[in-house]
Design an enzyme around this catalytic site. Structure first.
Site, PDB file in Angstrom:
ATOM      1  N   ARG A 180       0.826  -1.214   0.000  1.00 13.43           N
ATOM      2  CA  ARG A 180       0.000   0.000   0.000  1.00 13.43           C
ATOM      3  C   ARG A 180       0.865   1.270   0.000  1.00 13.43           C
ATOM      4  NH1 ARG A 180      -3.919  -2.660   3.781  1.00 13.43           N
ATOM      5  NH2 ARG A 180      -3.234  -1.465   5.585  1.00 13.43           N
ATOM      6  N   ARG A 184       9.949   6.133  -3.037  1.00 11.01           N
ATOM      7  CA  ARG A 184      10.258   7.115  -4.088  1.00 11.01           C
ATOM      8  C   ARG A 184      11.709   7.566  -4.040  1.00 11.01           C
ATOM      9  NH1 ARG A 184       5.395   9.897  -2.458  1.00 11.01           N
ATOM     10  NH2 ARG A 184       3.623   9.008  -3.604  1.00 11.01           N
ATOM     11  N   ARG A 256      -8.283  -6.203  14.700  1.00  9.13           N
ATOM     12  CA  ARG A 256      -7.532  -5.314  15.565  1.00  9.13           C
ATOM     13  C   ARG A 256      -8.457  -4.164  15.924  1.00  9.13           C
ATOM     14  NH1 ARG A 256      -3.302  -7.205  17.858  1.00  9.13           N
ATOM     15  NH2 ARG A 256      -2.128  -5.235  17.869  1.00  9.13           N
ATOM     16  N   ARG A 286       1.008   5.995  16.513  1.00  4.69           N
ATOM     17  CA  ARG A 286       1.092   7.338  15.937  1.00  4.69           C
ATOM     18  C   ARG A 286       0.325   8.340  16.798  1.00  4.69           C
ATOM     19  NH1 ARG A 286      -2.660   6.422  10.457  1.00  4.69           N
ATOM     20  NH2 ARG A 286      -4.455   5.573  11.538  1.00  4.69           N
ATOM     21  N   GLU A 307      -2.541   6.817  19.422  1.00  3.95           N
ATOM     22  CA  GLU A 307      -3.272   5.659  18.902  1.00  3.95           C
ATOM     23  C   GLU A 307      -2.555   4.357  19.280  1.00  3.95           C
ATOM     24  OE1 GLU A 307      -4.543   6.448  14.886  1.00  3.95           O
ATOM     25  OE2 GLU A 307      -4.504   4.320  14.391  1.00  3.95           O
ATOM     26  N   TYR A 355     -10.277  -4.911   4.210  1.00  2.00           N
ATOM     27  CA  TYR A 355      -9.775  -3.563   4.406  1.00  2.00           C
ATOM     28  C   TYR A 355     -10.230  -2.724   3.222  1.00  2.00           C
ATOM     29  CZ  TYR A 355      -6.820   0.387   5.275  1.00  2.00           C
ATOM     30  OH  TYR A 355      -6.394   1.661   5.531  1.00  2.00           O
ATOM     31  N   ASP A 357     -10.757   1.207   1.696  1.00  5.53           N
ATOM     32  CA  ASP A 357     -10.695   2.661   1.805  1.00  5.53           C
ATOM     33  C   ASP A 357     -12.059   3.251   1.455  1.00  5.53           C
ATOM     34  OD1 ASP A 357      -8.183   3.398   2.767  1.00  5.53           O
ATOM     35  OD2 ASP A 357      -7.226   3.064   0.829  1.00  5.53           O
TER      36      ASP A 357
HETATM   37  P1  FAD Z   1     -18.476   1.660   8.788  1.00  9.07           P
HETATM   38  O1  FAD Z   1     -18.017   3.050   8.639  1.00  9.07           O
HETATM   39  O2  FAD Z   1     -17.777   0.788   9.783  1.00  9.07           O
HETATM   40  O3  FAD Z   1     -20.034   1.706   9.123  1.00  9.07           O
HETATM   41  C1  FAD Z   1     -20.754   0.599   9.580  1.00  9.07           C
HETATM   42  C2  FAD Z   1     -21.841   1.108  10.506  1.00  9.07           C
HETATM   43  O4  FAD Z   1     -22.698   0.007  10.848  1.00  9.07           O
HETATM   44  C3  FAD Z   1     -21.326   1.665  11.816  1.00  9.07           C
HETATM   45  O5  FAD Z   1     -21.789   2.982  12.007  1.00  9.07           O
HETATM   46  C4  FAD Z   1     -21.873   0.714  12.886  1.00  9.07           C
HETATM   47  O6  FAD Z   1     -22.240   1.391  14.057  1.00  9.07           O
HETATM   48  C5  FAD Z   1     -23.086   0.148  12.179  1.00  9.07           C
HETATM   49  N1  FAD Z   1     -23.476  -1.166  12.683  1.00  9.07           N
HETATM   50  C6  FAD Z   1     -22.699  -2.278  12.797  1.00  9.07           C
HETATM   51  N2  FAD Z   1     -23.420  -3.306  13.271  1.00  9.07           N
HETATM   52  C7  FAD Z   1     -24.676  -2.854  13.476  1.00  9.07           C
HETATM   53  C8  FAD Z   1     -25.873  -3.447  13.973  1.00  9.07           C
HETATM   54  N3  FAD Z   1     -25.945  -4.729  14.320  1.00  9.07           N
HETATM   55  N4  FAD Z   1     -26.978  -2.663  14.065  1.00  9.07           N
HETATM   56  C9  FAD Z   1     -26.953  -1.369  13.687  1.00  9.07           C
HETATM   57  N5  FAD Z   1     -25.847  -0.758  13.206  1.00  9.07           N
HETATM   58  C10 FAD Z   1     -24.740  -1.493  13.104  1.00  9.07           C
HETATM   59  N6  FAD Z   1     -10.295   5.227   4.352  1.00  9.07           N
HETATM   60  C11 FAD Z   1      -9.752   6.132   3.506  1.00  9.07           C
HETATM   61  O7  FAD Z   1     -10.149   6.212   2.334  1.00  9.07           O
HETATM   62  N7  FAD Z   1      -8.762   6.982   3.942  1.00  9.07           N
HETATM   63  C12 FAD Z   1      -8.284   6.958   5.209  1.00  9.07           C
HETATM   64  O8  FAD Z   1      -7.389   7.741   5.565  1.00  9.07           O
HETATM   65  C13 FAD Z   1      -8.836   5.999   6.105  1.00  9.07           C
HETATM   66  N8  FAD Z   1      -8.380   5.931   7.360  1.00  9.07           N
HETATM   67  C14 FAD Z   1      -8.919   5.011   8.198  1.00  9.07           C
HETATM   68  C15 FAD Z   1      -8.415   4.964   9.499  1.00  9.07           C
HETATM   69  C16 FAD Z   1      -8.913   4.054  10.398  1.00  9.07           C
HETATM   70  C17 FAD Z   1      -8.369   4.023  11.796  1.00  9.07           C
HETATM   71  C18 FAD Z   1      -9.927   3.143   9.974  1.00  9.07           C
HETATM   72  C19 FAD Z   1     -10.464   2.121  10.917  1.00  9.07           C
HETATM   73  C20 FAD Z   1     -10.433   3.195   8.693  1.00  9.07           C
HETATM   74  C21 FAD Z   1      -9.931   4.121   7.780  1.00  9.07           C
HETATM   75  N9  FAD Z   1     -10.433   4.231   6.482  1.00  9.07           N
HETATM   76  C22 FAD Z   1      -9.879   5.132   5.627  1.00  9.07           C
HETATM   77  C23 FAD Z   1     -11.528   3.365   5.982  1.00  9.07           C
HETATM   78  C24 FAD Z   1     -12.945   3.905   6.222  1.00  9.07           C
HETATM   79  O9  FAD Z   1     -13.177   4.060   7.600  1.00  9.07           O
HETATM   80  C25 FAD Z   1     -13.937   2.912   5.598  1.00  9.07           C
HETATM   81  O10 FAD Z   1     -13.717   2.818   4.206  1.00  9.07           O
HETATM   82  C26 FAD Z   1     -15.413   3.260   5.808  1.00  9.07           C
HETATM   83  O11 FAD Z   1     -15.687   3.654   7.124  1.00  9.07           O
HETATM   84  C27 FAD Z   1     -16.267   2.060   5.447  1.00  9.07           C
HETATM   85  O12 FAD Z   1     -17.628   2.395   5.550  1.00  9.07           O
HETATM   86  P2  FAD Z   1     -18.717   1.304   5.916  1.00  9.07           P
HETATM   87  O13 FAD Z   1     -20.027   2.004   5.835  1.00  9.07           O
HETATM   88  O14 FAD Z   1     -18.520   0.086   5.089  1.00  9.07           O
HETATM   89  O15 FAD Z   1     -18.402   0.863   7.414  1.00  9.07           O
HETATM   90  N1  UDP Z   2       3.577   0.845   8.221  1.00 10.18           N
HETATM   91  C1  UDP Z   2       4.736   0.828   8.943  1.00 10.18           C
HETATM   92  N2  UDP Z   2       5.277   2.011   9.358  1.00 10.18           N
HETATM   93  C2  UDP Z   2       4.697   3.198   9.113  1.00 10.18           C
HETATM   94  C3  UDP Z   2       3.500   3.211   8.385  1.00 10.18           C
HETATM   95  C4  UDP Z   2       2.961   2.019   7.956  1.00 10.18           C
HETATM   96  O1  UDP Z   2       5.289  -0.219   9.208  1.00 10.18           O
HETATM   97  O2  UDP Z   2       5.234   4.238   9.547  1.00 10.18           O
HETATM   98  C5  UDP Z   2       3.015  -0.451   7.785  1.00 10.18           C
HETATM   99  C6  UDP Z   2       1.952  -0.982   8.754  1.00 10.18           C
HETATM  100  O3  UDP Z   2       2.063  -2.390   8.833  1.00 10.18           O
HETATM  101  C7  UDP Z   2       0.665  -0.585   8.080  1.00 10.18           C
HETATM  102  C8  UDP Z   2       1.039  -0.728   6.601  1.00 10.18           C
HETATM  103  O4  UDP Z   2       2.409  -0.322   6.522  1.00 10.18           O
HETATM  104  O5  UDP Z   2      -0.409  -1.440   8.433  1.00 10.18           O
HETATM  105  C9  UDP Z   2       0.197   0.096   5.645  1.00 10.18           C
HETATM  106  O6  UDP Z   2       0.309   1.454   5.991  1.00 10.18           O
HETATM  107  P1  UDP Z   2      -0.930   2.437   5.961  1.00 10.18           P
HETATM  108  O7  UDP Z   2      -0.469   3.801   6.281  1.00 10.18           O
HETATM  109  O8  UDP Z   2      -1.672   2.187   4.695  1.00 10.18           O
HETATM  110  O9  UDP Z   2      -1.734   1.885   7.217  1.00 10.18           O
HETATM  111  P2  UDP Z   2      -3.259   1.984   7.675  1.00 10.18           P
HETATM  112  O10 UDP Z   2      -3.973   2.937   6.766  1.00 10.18           O
HETATM  113  O11 UDP Z   2      -3.688   0.578   7.559  1.00 10.18           O
HETATM  114  O12 UDP Z   2      -3.188   2.461   9.083  1.00 10.18           O
END
Ligand code: FAD
Ligand code: UDP
Length: 390
Positions: A180, A184, A256, A286, A307, A355, A357
């Site tokens: 991912r 560069r 996780r 982080r 975090e 996973y 985005d």
């Molecule tokens: P979710 O957002 O998880 O929504 C599911 C919903 O269902 C929740 O609100 C939950 O409460 C509800 N639900 C679950 N079970 C039930 C139930 N039984 N009854 C009623 N409600 C329920 N994507 C990016 O593009 N860029 C990023 O930088 C990025 N950073 C991220 C960082 C983190 C820490 C995480 C965890 C994810 C990140 N993502 C990022 C991904 C992004 O969060 C997801 O793509 C997106 O939230 C997925 O949407 P979803 O609707 O599928 O799921």
């Molecule tokens: N990663 C790492 N060091 C960093 C950033 C990322 O080892 O400083 C690794 C880590 O295992 C992570 C993966 O690279 O799960 C992908 O990075 P990304 O930033 O996409 O992580 P996420 O969005 O899953 O938090």
């Protein structure tokens, strides 16, 4: 007269985008969410004291190559220019602790090794002196890192961080996780390599609120789905955890979870939105300083998250699907159960245990809604999965 009644479980991006598309096609949509807010894990909220827009479930940066998805989000919210530039704190080969640029780029290489290499020299240095060329077909995270950046950079930036993030050795993780991230040999420190990147001016929740704002959509918050609730609906789109739908009857899929330790600071704490910590000895992965996600705003105070990652226990929020051999075997069993279940399509990050985005989530949601309409048109039942989880 509505085309039919549909239930969306989850008011995150999946439920909102599918619900909106099908409301526009004439369906009567109910969206339920267990939480007391919409937006799922993308939820943003302005902090009352500082005015900072906080990414409640961790930092979210929108980036995509998908022009239709980019147009889609821009229809609902103004996206302002934002480039994710991540820094990391770690230790160089001389034992000196420092702040380095990510993803690994020419600045990182020169600073880390105390050199003044030009792009081609750096390329030769990494590929000929650092990388382990005996690895021809890297399978694991560790092999991928050793093959492409070599031991020194791997140990400083990836090994400790990955052990903290995933709770296992990088030799047990697939190479795809590291793929991912770019590598560069110039000074481009954009964390992503996608064509479009930005931040919603008023946060993701404001955008999702507008997606849900349609006369055919009713949202019920603080409402947890159970299977009896499906009665009276023609079809259910379920974006909750796949194993949760079946009351975990075959066991729990591994996730996780994250603990966010919130703290505030008067001023600018770290000068950037995301500071990673590469050393295993630092317990968090982080620190996020949320005001830097909205560089067009000015705030004197600051809200930050430390975090921490750990294995999810029952009751914890499932964040990252683990998807190792054991989990994939259990997933295959749940997929079979789901395929025997009529009237439900499992969607999104939790429903398909992948996973995803945000841009991919929206793409899949649009395709799922369109596929549903085609199935209805053809007189077919909608599939359990629009996108296969395995
Ligand atoms: P979710 O957002 O998880 O929504 C599911 C919903 O269902 C929740 O609100 C939950 O409460 C509800 N639900 C679950 N079970 C039930 C139930 N039984 N009854 C009623 N409600 C329920 N994507 C990016 O593009 N860029 C990023 O930088 C990025 N950073 C991220 C960082 C983190 C820490 C995480 C965890 C994810 C990140 N993502 C990022 C991904 C992004 O969060 C997801 O793509 C997106 O939230 C997925 O949407 P979803 O609707 O599928 O799921
Ligand atoms: N990663 C790492 N060091 C960093 C950033 C990322 O080892 O400083 C690794 C880590 O295992 C992570 C993966 O690279 O799960 C992908 O990075 P990304 O930033 O996409 O992580 P996420 O969005 O899953 O938090």
């Amino acid at each position: 007269m509505a085309a039919g009644k549909l239930l969306m479980v989850g008011a995150g991006l999946s439920g909102a985008v599918i619900g909106r598309h099908l409301a526009e096609a004439g369906y009567d949509i109910t969206v339920v969410d267990a939480r007391d807010h919409i937006g799922g894990n993308c939820h943003t909220e302005r902090d009352a004291d500082t005015g900072v827009m906080v990414h409640i479930y961790g930092p979210h940066i929108f980036h995509t190559d998908d022009a239709e998805v980019w147009d889609y989000v821009n229809t609902y919210e103004t996206f302002l220019p934002y480039k994710n530039r991540v820094k990391t704190t770690s230790v160089d080969p001389k034992g000196q602790r420092g702040v380095f640029s990510l993803p690994v780029n020419l600045h990182t290489i020169n600073q880390f090794f105390g050199k003044t290499l030009r792009p081609e020299e750096a390329h030769a240095f990494i590929t000929e002196e650092q990388a382990d060329t005996s690895i021809t077909d890297p399978q694991t995270f560790e092999e991928q890192a050793m093959r492409f950046v070599g031991k020194d950079l791997y140990e400083a930036f990836f090994k400790g961080y990955t052990i903290k993030q995933w709770g296992v050795q990088p030799s047990e993780l697939p190479a795809s996780i590291l793929k991912r991230l770019p590598l560069r040999f110039n000074y481009d420190d954009n964390y992503f390599f996608h064509k479009f990147q930005g931040m919603p001016e008023n946060g993701y929740t404001a955008m999702i609120e507008k997606i849900l704002d349609h006369p055919g959509i009713t949202v019920k918050l603080a409402t947890t789905f159970d299977r009896e609730m499906a009665e009276g609906y023609d079809h259910v789109f379920y974006s909750g955890p796949l194993d949760g739908y079946f009351d975990y009857e075959l066991g729990r899929l591994g996730y996780r979870t994250l603990d966010f330790e919130r703290f505030t600071h008067a001023g600018d704490y770290q000068g950037c939105a995301v500071m990673n910590y590469g050393e295993e000895a630092v317990p968090y992965t982080r620190i996020t300083e949320h005001k830097h996600f909205s560089p067009w705003e000015e705030h004197a105070g600051s809200v930050l998250y430390r975090e921490y990652s750990r294995s999810a226990e029952p009751g914890d929020i499932p964040y990252y699907p683990i998807r190792q051999v054991k989990e994939k075997a259990l997933l295959a069993d749940y997929v079979k159960l789901a395929e025997q279940t009529e009237g439900v399509t499992f969607v999104g990050r939790l429903g398909t245990y992948r996973y995803l985005d945000m841009d991919v989530t929206i793409r899949e949601a649009l395709d799922t809604a369109r596929g549903f309409l085609e199935a209805v048109e053809a007189g077919n039942a909608a599939p359990a999965f629009a996108v296969a989880p395995l």
